[in-house]
Enzyme design. Structure first.
Site, PDB file in Angstrom:
ATOM      1  N   ASP A  94     -40.700  40.104  23.866  1.00 46.41           N
ATOM      2  CA  ASP A  94     -40.628  39.421  22.575  1.00 46.41           C
ATOM      3  C   ASP A  94     -41.816  39.889  21.735  1.00 46.41           C
ATOM      4  O   ASP A  94     -42.860  39.254  21.668  1.00 46.41           O
ATOM      5  CB  ASP A  94     -40.665  37.902  22.779  1.00 46.41           C
ATOM      6  CG  ASP A  94     -40.341  37.150  21.505  1.00 46.41           C
ATOM      7  OD1 ASP A  94     -40.096  37.798  20.471  1.00 46.41           O
ATOM      8  OD2 ASP A  94     -40.330  35.910  21.540  1.00 46.41           O
ATOM      9  N   ALA A  95     -41.621  41.052  21.102  1.00 48.29           N
ATOM     10  CA  ALA A  95     -42.712  41.721  20.396  1.00 48.29           C
ATOM     11  C   ALA A  95     -42.552  41.682  18.883  1.00 48.29           C
ATOM     12  O   ALA A  95     -43.511  41.868  18.147  1.00 48.29           O
ATOM     13  CB  ALA A  95     -42.808  43.178  20.861  1.00 48.29           C
ATOM     14  N   LYS A  96     -41.316  41.480  18.417  1.00 47.22           N
ATOM     15  CA  LYS A  96     -40.996  41.419  16.987  1.00 47.22           C
ATOM     16  C   LYS A  96     -41.594  42.598  16.219  1.00 47.22           C
ATOM     17  O   LYS A  96     -42.194  42.438  15.159  1.00 47.22           O
ATOM     18  CB  LYS A  96     -41.437  40.087  16.378  1.00 47.22           C
ATOM     19  CG  LYS A  96     -40.730  38.888  17.021  1.00 47.22           C
ATOM     20  CD  LYS A  96     -41.160  37.576  16.408  1.00 47.22           C
ATOM     21  CE  LYS A  96     -40.413  36.415  17.040  1.00 47.22           C
ATOM     22  NZ  LYS A  96     -40.827  36.168  18.462  1.00 47.22           N
ATOM     23  N   ARG A  97     -41.387  43.783  16.779  1.00 52.39           N
ATOM     24  CA  ARG A  97     -41.834  44.989  16.096  1.00 52.39           C
ATOM     25  C   ARG A  97     -40.930  45.251  14.897  1.00 52.39           C
ATOM     26  O   ARG A  97     -39.777  44.826  14.878  1.00 52.39           O
ATOM     27  CB  ARG A  97     -41.824  46.174  17.052  1.00 52.39           C
ATOM     28  CG  ARG A  97     -42.751  46.030  18.261  1.00 52.39           C
ATOM     29  CD  ARG A  97     -44.194  45.858  17.835  1.00 52.39           C
ATOM     30  NE  ARG A  97     -45.118  45.981  18.958  1.00 52.39           N
ATOM     31  CZ  ARG A  97     -45.898  45.007  19.406  1.00 52.39           C
ATOM     32  NH1 ARG A  97     -45.850  43.821  18.846  1.00 52.39           N
ATOM     33  NH2 ARG A  97     -46.722  45.216  20.411  1.00 52.39           N
TER      34      ARG A  97
END
Length: 274
Positions: A94-97
C-alpha cells in the site's frame, strides 16, 4: 497470480480477508521493544496468527518509511517471511505511488522485481503513464484508487462532470481499458458500500480492494451485497481492528480471534451471495 487463482484461494479458505499491516512502533506491545527489529517481530506474530483466515496482507508503506532505513528492512523481512511461510497469500504494497516516465518504471521495478509483492496501490491522477509500467510484469497488479472513504474524497472524486457522472466513475471507466481483470483492481472504501452497485456496472469482473471495515465503520454485509461478483471480486481489508485488538502479550491471540470472526462472517456471505 491471476484473478482465477486469487478466487481459488478465497474458495479454499472461505474468506476474502485482507489484513492491513499498518504497524506503528508506538502501538505495538512494549515487551517487543527490546528486540533488534520490534516491527518485524510484531508482524511475524500477527501473520502467523492470522494466516489461516487471510488471503491477503497489505503492508502500508508509510508506517515503514517513517522508520527510515530500519523501516525498509522491517518491510522486506515481513514480505519475505510471508513469501517463505505462506506462499499462496497475496501481498499488496500500500504505497499509493503516482508518477510518470522513468520514475514510474523505477517504482514498478522496486516492488515487482524479485517477486517482492503481488500488487501496488497507485494514484491515477497523472493518467496512463502512471500505471503502465506496473502492467508490464506478468502476474502482478495495479491497484488503482477510485472511491475512497476519507471525508475529503468529495473534493475531487465526487465532483460531477459536465458530460454526466462523477470523476471517480471516469477514472474507473477510462483505466479499465489499460489492462484486464487479471492485472487491475480498484480501491473502493467500505463506507461507500452503496455505490458499489454502480461500480459493478462499470467493472463487473474486476477485483475491488475495500478498506474501512471495522475501525472505520464500514458494513461487511453491505460490501458483499453490493460488491460481490461471480468470483467474489472482493478483498476486504481490516487493519487496526485486527492487529491492535490487544496490547498485551496475548496480542497475537486477540488478532487471530478478530480475524477468525471476520472470516466466519465472510464464509456466510460467500454462501449467501455466490
Amino acid at each position: 497470480m491471476n484473478a482465477e487463482q486469487l478466487f481459488a484461494r478465497i474458495e479454499a479458505k472461505r474468506s476474502f480477508l485482507c489484513v492491513g499491516l499498518d504497524t506503528d512502533m508506538n502501538k505495538i506491545p512494549r515487551h517487543l521493544w527490546a528486540g533488534d527489529d520490534p516491527v518485524f517481530a510484531f508482524n511475524r506474530a500477527i501473520v502467523d496468527a492470522t494466516a489461516p483466515y487471510a488471503v491477503c496482507y497489505k503492508p502500508n508503506l508509510a508506517f515503514y518509511e517513517d522508520n527510515g532505513e530500519k523501516g525498509w528492512v522491517s518491510f522486506r523481512r515481513t514480505v519475505e517471511y510471508i513469501r517463505e511461510r505462506y506462499p499462496d497469500i497475496f501481498i499488496i504494497a500500500d504505497a499509493k505511488r503516482g508518477d510518470i516516465g522513468n520514475t514510474s518504471k523505477m517504482y514498478a521495478r522496486a516492488f515487482f522485481s524479485g517477486n517482492l509483492v503481488d500488487a501496488v496501490t497507485l494514484s491515477p491522477y497523472m493518467g496512463y503513464d502512471t500505471v503502465e509500467p506496473f502492467l508490464q510484469f506478468d502476474g502482478k497488479w495495479a491497484v488503482i484508487l477510485a472511491l475512497t472513504s476519507n471525508p475529503s474524497a468529495a473534493d475531487f472524486e465526487m465532483q460531477r462532470l459536465e458530460e454526466g457522472g462523477f470523476l471517480y466513475e471516469k477514472v474507473i471507466d477510462t483505466s479499465k481499458e489499460w489492462g484486464t481483470a487479471d492485472n487491475i483492481m480498484y480501491v473502493v472504501g467500505a463506507t461507500q458500500a452503496r455505490m458499489l452497485k454502480g461500480i459493478r456496472e462499470l467493472v463487473p469482473d474486476h477485483f475491488l480492494l475495500v478498506p474501512g471495515v471495522g475501525a472505520q465503520g464500514g458494513s461487511l454485509e453491505e460490501v458483499a451485497r453490493f460488491g460481490m461478483n461471480r468470483q467474489c471480486g472482493l478483498l476486504v481489508n481490516s487493519s487496526r481492528g485486527i492487529i491492535y485488538a490487544d496490547n498485551t502479550e496475548r496480542f497475537a491471540n486477540a488478532a487471530a480471534e478478530k480475524a477468525a470472526e471476520l472470516a466466519s462472517q465472510m464464509s456466510e456471505l460467500l454462501t449467501k451471495y455466490l
